[in-house]
Design an enzyme around this catalytic site. Structure first.
Site, PDB file in Angstrom:
ATOM      1  N   ASP A 288      10.152   0.506 -17.525  1.00 45.95           N
ATOM      2  CA  ASP A 288       9.226  -0.316 -18.326  1.00 45.95           C
ATOM      3  C   ASP A 288       7.863  -0.401 -17.641  1.00 45.95           C
ATOM      4  O   ASP A 288       6.835  -0.506 -18.299  1.00 45.95           O
ATOM      5  CB  ASP A 288       9.783  -1.747 -18.468  1.00 45.95           C
ATOM      6  CG  ASP A 288      11.217  -1.726 -19.023  1.00 45.95           C
ATOM      7  OD1 ASP A 288      12.076  -2.450 -18.488  1.00 45.95           O
ATOM      8  OD2 ASP A 288      11.465  -0.920 -19.959  1.00 45.95           O
TER       9      ASP A 288
ATOM     10  N   LYS B 258       0.468   0.872   1.610  1.00 45.55           N
ATOM     11  CA  LYS B 258       1.781   1.545   1.440  1.00 45.55           C
ATOM     12  C   LYS B 258       2.083   2.314   2.712  1.00 45.55           C
ATOM     13  O   LYS B 258       1.197   2.927   3.297  1.00 45.55           O
ATOM     14  CB  LYS B 258       1.697   2.510   0.235  1.00 45.55           C
ATOM     15  CG  LYS B 258       1.409   1.850  -1.104  1.00 45.55           C
ATOM     16  CD  LYS B 258       1.051   2.902  -2.156  1.00 45.55           C
ATOM     17  CE  LYS B 258      -0.349   3.446  -1.877  1.00 45.55           C
ATOM     18  NZ  LYS B 258      -0.819   4.409  -2.888  1.00 45.55           N
TER      19      LYS B 258
HETATM   20  O1  LIG Z   1      -7.180   7.921   3.973  1.00 44.39           O
HETATM   21  C1  LIG Z   1      -7.010   7.168   3.034  1.00 44.39           C
HETATM   22  O2  LIG Z   1      -7.463   5.998   2.999  1.00 44.39           O
HETATM   23  C2  LIG Z   1      -6.107   7.672   1.930  1.00 44.39           C
HETATM   24  O3  LIG Z   1      -5.993   9.045   1.976  1.00 44.39           O
HETATM   25  C3  LIG Z   1      -6.520   7.432   0.522  1.00 44.39           C
HETATM   26  O4  LIG Z   1      -7.425   6.510   0.400  1.00 44.39           O
HETATM   27  C4  LIG Z   1      -5.247   7.244  -0.278  1.00 44.39           C
HETATM   28  O5  LIG Z   1      -5.462   6.564  -1.453  1.00 44.39           O
HETATM   29  P1  LIG Z   1      -4.225   6.527  -2.508  1.00 44.39           P
HETATM   30  O6  LIG Z   1      -3.665   7.924  -2.561  1.00 44.39           O
HETATM   31  O7  LIG Z   1      -3.231   5.537  -1.937  1.00 44.39           O
HETATM   32  O8  LIG Z   1      -4.849   6.079  -3.811  1.00 44.39           O
END
Ligand SMILES: O=C(O)[C@H](O)[C@H](O)COP(=O)(O)O
Ligand SMILES: [Mg+2]
Length: 300
Positions: A21, A222
């Protein structure tokens, strides 16, 4: 362990969509590379919305605030509200405000861009550094005596900083040598996927400080539990009916797995098909496809 299911047909897309969802979308390498939208992304997001799916955007890129991201989305023809966006700059600001209860008389020394500054300001947290133009210069001989621990600094916070230099690293290290100074990072991604290549990621900004200070930052992006707890508290989704869509195994897919979500890897960013089919693959998504736009293309 069942291998990752590659979604390549209309039937497989319909079966995949029927399981969820809510969708948490990573941004860099999934929706776009830099400022270029990846193929059929807008059509796919519109299709999911038309089917009543809830879309949440969860990015480790701390160079923009949620508000600035709404402008980026709008420029790319996609309507998204700040409430639907959860970035690592916001995650770090909320952590300082709500978890650390950062003192009002202390400041954060920022190694990063305006996204961090805007989110700290929105939580009423004082900061120095960041995009301050007076720090975008070479270190000078007279600086060495001037750079000392600043008692008003309570935290060093690092993120993707496109203007990193020895002067800023020196100021950060001086303060990290004070044990009570908090060491935080919005995220520690090793690389940043843009223009079809991999550039230095936010993790390369704090790496020199890790080596020099012998300290590790708490990362608020993350795959941290802190970020997942924040996202779950704010959106109250059902994990088993929610899918994390990402391009990076050690952030997006790990984040989804640790949060008991479904996971979909797309091959338009950091990780490739060989990374998940390898015998010794440590992180394997439930599903994968060549690009997010395959959802729209396979259904039409
Ligand atoms: O180095 C970084 O900050 C990351 O590669 C980049 O900003 C990742 O962003 P996302 O793929 O989580 O949108
Ligand atoms: Mg990404």
């Amino acid at each position: 362990m069942t291998g990752p299911v590659k979604i390549t047909s209309k039937t497989e897309v319909e079966e995949f969509l029927s399981k969820y969802d809510d969708f948490l979308f990573d941004c860099d390498g999934v929706l776009w590379q830099g400022d270029v939208l990846l193929p059929k992304v807008k059509e796919t997001l519109d299709l999911l919305r038309a089917r009543g799916k809830r879309l949440i955007f969860v990015t480790n890129n701390s160079t923009k605030s949620r508000k600035a991201y709404t402008k980026k989305f709008s420029k790319l023809g996609i309507d998204v509200t700040a409430e639907e966006i959860f970035g690592s700059a916001y995650s770090a600001a909320v952590y300082l405000k709500k978890v650390v209860k950062f003192p009002a008389d202390k400041k954060v020394l920022v190694l990063g861009e305006s996204g961090i500054e805007e989110e700290l300001a929105s939580e009423g947290i004082q900061f120095v550094g960041g995009t301050d133009p007076t720090l975008r210069r070479d270190i000078e001989p007279e600086d060495y005596d001037k750079i000392v621990p600043d008692p008003s600094i309570g935290c060093v916070l690092s993120g993707l900083d496109l203007h990193l230099n020895y002067l800023k690293l020196s100021m950060a290290l001086m303060n990290l040598q004070v044990p009570d100074t908090l060491f935080l990072a919005t995220n520690i991604d090793s690389t940043y996927p843009t223009h079809g290549k991999l550039f230095p990621g936010a993790g390369t900004m704090c790496a020199p400080l890790v080596l020099a200070s012998k300290r590790q930052p708490i990362s608020l992006g993350k795959p941290s539990k802190a970020m997942m707890d924040c996202v779950k508290a704010k959106f109250e989704f059902e994990p088993t009916r929610t899918c994390m869509v990402g391009d990076r195994l050690d952030t997006d897919i790990r984040f989804g797995q640790d949060g008991d979500l479904g996971t979909l890897l797309v091959l338009t960013g950091v990780n490739k098909e060989s990374d998940i089919l390898a015998e010794d693959a440590e992180i394997v998504p439930m599903h994968y496809m060549t690009k997010l736009g395959d959802i729209f293309e396979l259904l039409n």
